[in-house]
Scaffold this active site. Structure first.
Site, short mmCIF file in Angstrom:
data_model
loop_
_atom_site.label_atom_id
_atom_site.label_comp_id
_atom_site.label_asym_id
_atom_site.label_seq_id
_atom_site.Cartn_x
_atom_site.Cartn_y
_atom_site.Cartn_z
N SER A 267 0.83 -1.20 0.00
CA SER A 267 0.00 0.00 0.00
C SER A 267 0.87 1.25 0.00
CB SER A 267 -0.87 -0.04 1.26
OG SER A 267 -1.66 1.10 1.34
N CYS B 92 -7.10 1.34 11.40
CA CYS B 92 -7.79 0.96 10.17
C CYS B 92 -8.99 0.07 10.46
CB CYS B 92 -6.86 0.20 9.24
SG CYS B 92 -5.42 1.13 8.85
#
Ligand SMILES: Cc1ncc(COP(=O)(O)O)c(C=O)c1O
Length: 385
Positions: free
Chosen positions: A200, A327
């Site tokens: 990511s 997250c």
């Protein structure tokens, strides 16, 4: 004074990344699929970015697919492996401490007739290769294990997993969630025979909403997203050009500074740990302090303190941290990772995650320890009255 110690949630984009993105928003904005020169030029740059990232990972250029980030990459890998191989079996192995973007996909399949084995971890946060060996079955099609855990930083021995499969002559595939490992610790996808690997952009000082998936060429997986056949048909949708080019810039800078920055972060973390232990009583370091954990992550429980209260005390003094994974929750649920370690509720409630970057200094750590000490003392005085 602002001290940002929440780099596992996201990192600050580097200036060069921002400049690169602005350029691809303002000037080179064409659609890479367009047939005219402007589109063709952008397409060439995306292919160059793919090559750079593939070189960094030591894999082939056409084994890298751009996605919207770690969550999509994990979903794509797991779902397309399942779609292709479910005729051989419906058994999947994962661990109890995976990120929600793995656990929740697998939960969906579990509710739809798949058999999922969740490997437990020991009290330091490591899976057991023995348990993995015992869990392997002839109908196992996939093993999905994260490389670096996002809450406690443990590094799982993914290099051992394919050996176990080969010994048992099993064809099960290995997916690795590499989001917290990419750019932080050395990765050898080919040597370890990893089949799919997610990464990511926003964890390496790149942009949010962009990432990638490595898929070993021989696999020829089918897509789960259909459309205009971008990304060689595996991930349709007009490419996020500023995102991809920003990610590429972040990888370039990270690659050139990898060892230097890692050494710096290691020193910063070691100093911080030492000062914490010297200054504050009744704490428990949940991250193993050896080479089996990421130098970028430190998870600490402060007894007789609530993590969210301490977080706000620190925030008042310009220090930014997380309680558990930013997250997966807003910190209101108890961390499934800390529960899996067998920590008592009292310790889980008082847990803070510190995540470092090249930007942090020894002076930052000295200040943070001082503020932590004062805050913890004050909170304990109030709660223990
Ligand atoms: C281990 C791990 N996997 C996956 C993700 C999801 O990545 P993204 O935010 O790019 O969707 C994260 C984000 O925190 C993570 O830490």
């Amino acid at each position: 004074m602002n001290i940002y110690l929440d780099n596992c949630s996201t990192t600050k984009p580097r200036e060069e990344v921002i400049e690169e993105m602005v350029h691809f928003l303002r000037d080179e904005f064409a659609n890479p699929s367009s047939l005219h020169r402007l589109g063709f030029n952008v397409e060439k740059k995306i292919e160059k970015a793919r090559e750079n990232i593939a070189n960094f990972l030591n894999v082939k250029k056409d084994e890298i697919y751009f996605t919207s980030g770690g969550t999509e990459s994990n979903n794509m890998a797991i779902q397309s492996v399942i779609n292709k191989y479910n005729r051989f079996g419906k058994h999947i192995i994962t661990s109890t401490i995976e990120h929600s973007s793995v656990l929740n996909v697998l939960k969906h399949y579990e509710e739809n007739g798949y058999d999922i084995t969740y490997l437990e971890v020991d009290n330091r946060g490591f899976i057991s290769l023995e348990q993995l060996k015992d869990s392997l079955r002839d109908d196992t099609i996939l093993i999905s294990i994260m490389f670096v855990n996002n809450e406690i930083g443990t590094i799982q021995p993914i290099w051992e997993i394919k050996k176990l499969l080969t010994e048992r002559k099993l064809k099960a595939l290995l997916h690795v969630d590499g989001v917290q490992a990419f750019g932080k610790i050395p990765i050898k996808l080919k040597e370890w025979k990893v089949d799919t690997f997610s990464f990511s952009g926003h964890k390496i000082h790149g942009p949010k909403g962009v990432g990638g998936l490595y898929v070993r060429n021989e696999l020829k997986l089918n897509p789960i997203i259909y459309g205009g056949n971008q990304e060689r048909g595996f991930r349709s949708g007009t490419e996020n050009v500023p995102g991809i080019m920003g990610l590429n810039k972040a990888v370039e800078i990270m690659r050139d500074n990898f060892y230097k920055e890692r050494e710096h972060v290691r020193n910063v973390k070691a100093y911080f740990v030492k000062r914490l232990i010297d200054e504050i009583e009744n704490i428990h370091i949940n991250t193993p302090l050896d080479d089996n954990s990421s130098p970028y992550i430190l998870n600490v429980s402060f007894e007789y303190v609530r993590g969210e209260v301490l977080l706000h005390y620190l925030e008042d003094k310009g220090i930014y941290v997380s309680t558990s994974s930013a997250c997966s929750s807003k910190g209101t649920e108890k961390s499934h990772v800390l529960k899996a370690l067998g920590l008592p509720d009292r310790a889980i409630e008082g847990t803070i995650r510190f995540c470092f970057s090249y930007d942090n200094t020894i002076e930052d750590m000295e200040y943070t320890v001082k503020i932590l000490k004062d805050s913890v003392e004050e909170i304990r005085q109030i709660t223990m009255r």
